[in-house]
Design a protein around this motif. Structure first.
Motif, short mmCIF file in Angstrom:
data_model
loop_
_atom_site.label_atom_id
_atom_site.label_comp_id
_atom_site.label_asym_id
_atom_site.label_seq_id
_atom_site.Cartn_x
_atom_site.Cartn_y
_atom_site.Cartn_z
N ILE A 71 -10.45 1.29 -12.20
CA ILE A 71 -10.33 2.75 -12.14
C ILE A 71 -10.67 3.26 -10.74
CG2 ILE A 71 -11.32 4.91 -12.99
CD1 ILE A 71 -11.74 3.48 -15.70
N GLY A 72 -11.77 2.77 -10.18
CA GLY A 72 -12.15 3.17 -8.83
C GLY A 72 -11.08 2.79 -7.81
N ASN A 73 -10.48 1.62 -8.00
CA ASN A 73 -9.43 1.16 -7.12
C ASN A 73 -8.25 2.13 -7.11
OD1 ASN A 73 -7.69 -0.47 -5.57
ND2 ASN A 73 -6.96 -1.56 -7.37
N SER A 74 -7.88 2.65 -8.29
CA SER A 74 -6.72 3.55 -8.38
C SER A 74 -6.95 4.82 -7.58
CB SER A 74 -6.41 3.87 -9.84
OG SER A 74 -7.39 4.71 -10.41
N PHE A 75 -8.18 5.36 -7.62
CA PHE A 75 -8.46 6.58 -6.86
C PHE A 75 -8.69 6.28 -5.39
CE2 PHE A 75 -9.11 8.24 -11.10
CZ PHE A 75 -8.64 9.54 -10.99
N PHE A 76 -9.04 5.07 -5.05
CA PHE A 76 -9.19 4.66 -3.65
C PHE A 76 -7.82 4.55 -2.98
CE2 PHE A 76 -9.66 1.61 -0.20
CZ PHE A 76 -10.88 1.94 0.37
N ARG A 77 -6.83 4.06 -3.71
CA ARG A 77 -5.55 3.73 -3.09
C ARG A 77 -4.49 4.82 -3.21
NH1 ARG A 77 -4.20 -2.58 -2.90
NH2 ARG A 77 -6.31 -3.40 -2.75
N ARG A 78 -4.50 5.59 -4.28
CA ARG A 78 -3.41 6.53 -4.50
C ARG A 78 -3.59 7.82 -3.71
NH1 ARG A 78 -1.83 7.07 -10.72
NH2 ARG A 78 -0.37 8.52 -9.73
N ASN A 79 -2.47 8.42 -3.33
CA ASN A 79 -2.49 9.61 -2.48
C ASN A 79 -2.99 10.84 -3.24
OD1 ASN A 79 -1.47 8.16 -0.34
ND2 ASN A 79 0.62 8.92 -0.55
N TRP A 80 -3.72 11.69 -2.51
CA TRP A 80 -4.06 13.01 -2.99
C TRP A 80 -2.95 13.97 -2.57
CZ3 TRP A 80 -8.63 14.41 -5.67
CH2 TRP A 80 -9.49 13.32 -5.91
N VAL A 81 -2.82 15.09 -3.30
CA VAL A 81 -1.72 16.02 -3.04
C VAL A 81 -2.27 17.41 -2.76
CG1 VAL A 81 -0.11 14.72 -4.48
CG2 VAL A 81 -1.47 16.56 -5.51
N GLN A 82 -1.40 18.23 -2.18
CA GLN A 82 -1.79 19.59 -1.83
C GLN A 82 -1.97 20.46 -3.07
OE1 GLN A 82 0.93 21.37 0.95
NE2 GLN A 82 0.05 23.43 0.77
N ALA A 83 -2.95 21.33 -3.03
CA ALA A 83 -3.15 22.31 -4.11
C ALA A 83 -2.32 23.56 -3.82
CB ALA A 83 -4.62 22.66 -4.21
N PRO A 84 -1.90 24.28 -4.88
CA PRO A 84 -2.11 23.97 -6.30
C PRO A 84 -1.08 22.95 -6.78
CG PRO A 84 -0.94 26.05 -6.08
CD PRO A 84 -1.27 25.60 -4.69
N SER A 85 -1.47 22.16 -7.79
CA SER A 85 -0.61 21.12 -8.30
C SER A 85 -0.89 20.92 -9.77
CB SER A 85 -0.85 19.81 -7.55
OG SER A 85 -0.24 18.72 -8.18
N SER A 86 0.10 20.40 -10.48
CA SER A 86 -0.13 20.08 -11.90
C SER A 86 -1.02 18.87 -12.04
CB SER A 86 1.22 19.82 -12.59
OG SER A 86 1.90 18.74 -11.96
N THR A 87 -1.14 18.07 -10.95
CA THR A 87 -2.00 16.88 -10.97
C THR A 87 -3.41 17.31 -10.55
OG1 THR A 87 -0.08 15.62 -10.27
CG2 THR A 87 -2.19 14.49 -10.19
N THR A 88 -4.11 17.99 -11.42
CA THR A 88 -5.40 18.56 -11.04
C THR A 88 -6.45 17.51 -10.74
OG1 THR A 88 -5.97 18.76 -13.40
CG2 THR A 88 -5.01 20.69 -12.32
N ALA A 89 -6.25 16.28 -11.24
CA ALA A 89 -7.24 15.23 -10.96
C ALA A 89 -7.12 14.70 -9.54
CB ALA A 89 -7.06 14.08 -11.95
N ARG A 90 -5.98 15.00 -8.85
CA ARG A 90 -5.78 14.47 -7.50
C ARG A 90 -5.30 15.55 -6.53
NH1 ARG A 90 -5.57 8.79 -7.49
NH2 ARG A 90 -5.32 7.84 -9.54
#
Length: 479
Positions: A71-90
């Motif tokens: 789980i930690g690996n997924s948040f370490f590697r995957r891109n964050w996106v600009q707000a506002p977004s439907s992907t509120t976790a990232r």
């Protein structure tokens, strides 16, 4: 445990060239009982090479903790996106940033490199960042940020916000010769800024470049008892030589107190949690429970007005997710040495000792308790590890000086970097750029930049024959 500390201490002395037959006889230990440092992290060691060599969990990590690692690996590697977004976790990237993910700088959990502008590349650097400060200290005794551009230059921004500007980089050639007449050339970087979108920087601004280091084994470094780092400084001072490392005392946000620094190129961070929170904020513009405020300065009106992630109601990375990322980092395993008994490697290890390199690059420790149990694994405790560092600050001479203080570190001091995993960087990242700014193209160039407290060691390397230099490099790349 006492016996393990004795073995680790004896190994340190032996490699440092400070122990001979008399010491071994006095200690009542046969020389052939010196622990084999092939397992760089004790029971945590993984036997891995190739592109994923830095990305495995501790070999002894319990099964019930491996899901959290993933789980930690997924948040370490995957891109964050600009707000506002439907992907509120990232969502919540920026407004200013230099990377979209932790893995953007630490590719494959490895080491960054300076951009190669000589090849006509126009892209701005990702794995290289520039720290900024002006004379003075902040409320905790750390660097004072530039009033317009803050403490870190950001060359990217989200839509609707101006990037702070662009970084330029050129190199000057530094020439020298070994004692046998063999010439060498080093590259001295010169940094500059262009297209500054918020006006000029302070006239007395100081800058310092940083390359992202590899991540494998950082949780084991965090488990080295503070007493051992302090002991390194005391022991070096007692010897009375040129090598006199000092401890950096730094502000630690998780514990809300001053602590011994051990991470960062100037030992300016005490814990992985602080390092991670600072990187989320400074590198990606992601707020966290540790650092809940964006870094926009008063002059950056568009940055201040930009939308925030998590709908502006909470830090952009929640506490659980943040803790999972730190857990992932702290449980990345060091890879085993390659060919430690090869004749050339053994010769190189002997030359490493003769050049007194281990005076700063202390080979071994026994880890203690992890400082924050919720952020790490007990699998890291009680391990005999071989990182080859004293975690102290050393004056490395004018050639490497950045002129920028950082807590107790002055402008000529740098933390001794760990050497484990050195030979795997080309496999993982496709380059061999070393030192704090990636100026060195391989281990030998890194040695040739040493000066100040390390001048004696460099001079000994300059006296080596070509065959001896090759053996020294072979040893370093076996680590």
């Amino acid at each position: 445990m006492a016996a393990r500390r004795l073995r680790a201490g004896l190994a340190w002395l032996a490699v440092a060239g400070l122990a001979g037959a008399a010491l071994w006889a006095t200690a009542g230990v046969a020389q052939d009982s010196v622990p084999d440092d092939e397992k760089t992290g004790g029971d945590t060691t993984v036997f891995a090479t190739g592109q994923n060599a830095f990305s495995f969990p501790l070999a002894n990590l319990p099964d019930e903790e491996r899901t959290r690692f993933v789980i930690g690996n997924s948040f370490f590697r995957r891109n964050w996106v600009q707000a506002p977004s439907s992907t509120t976790a990232r969502d919540g990237l920026g407004p200013h940033f230099i990377a979209r993910s932790c893995g953007g700088c630490h590719v494959q959990d490895g080491r960054g490199a300076p951009p190669d502008f000589t090849r006509g590349l126009s892209d701005q650097p990702v794995g290289l960042l520039l720290r900024l400060s002006i004379p003075g200290k902040d409320m905790h005794g750390g660097p004072m940020p530039d009033p317009v551009y803050g403490d870190q230059f950001s060359n990217f921004a989200v839509q609707g916000v101006m990037p702070e500007g662009q970084i330029s980089l050129r190199y000057e050639t530094v020439r020298g010769k070994f004692a046998d007449g063999t010439p060498y050339q080093l590259q001295k970087p010169r940094y500059g800024f262009s297209k500054l979108n918020y006006g000029p920087m302070a006239k007395d601004v100081m800058l310092s470049p940083r390359i992202a280091p590899q991540m494998a084994g950082v949780g084991l470094l965090e488990a080295i008892p503070e007493a051992e780092i302090l002991r390194n400084a005391t022991d070096q001072a007692a010897l009375g030589g040129a090598v006199r490392g000092t401890v950096n005392q730094v502000w630690d946000a998780p514990s809300q107190q001053m602590r011994v620094g051990r991470f960062g190129w100037k030992a300016n961070v005490a814990t992985l949690a602080h390092q991670t929170g600072g990187a989320f904020l400074g590198d990606m513009g992601i707020t966290s429970p540790l650092f809940p405020k964006e870094t926009c300065t008063a002059a950056q009106k568009d940055c201040l007005a930009a939308p925030r992630g998590a709908q502006g109601k909470a830090p952009e990375i929640d506490e659980k997710t943040f803790n999972d990322v730190v857990f992932y980092e702290s449980t990345l395993a060091p890879a085993a040495r390659r060919n430690p008994k090869d004749a050339q490697v053994v010769q190189g290890q002997r030359l490493f000792a003769q050049a007194q390199c281990a005076a700063c690059h202390r080979p071994s420790y026994v880890t203690g308790d992890i400082p924050f149990p919720r952020l790490g694994s007990k699998a890291a405790q009680g391990q005999t590890i071989y990182p080859y560092t004293d975690l102290l600050l050393h004056d490395m001479g004018e050639g490497l000086a950045d002129g920028r203080p950082d807590f107790l570190a002055n402008g000529r001091q740098w933390r001794t970097p760990p050497l484990w995993g050195l030979g795997l960087v080309p496999d993982v990242n496709g380059h061999n750029r070393l030192l704090h700014d990636g100026r060195a193209r391989g281990a030998l160039e890194a040695v040739l930049w040493h000066d100040g407290e390390a001048k004696v060691s460099k001079d000994k390397v300059l006296q080596m024959t070509a065959q001896e230099r090759a053996a020294l490099v072979e040893f370093l790349e076996s680590l």
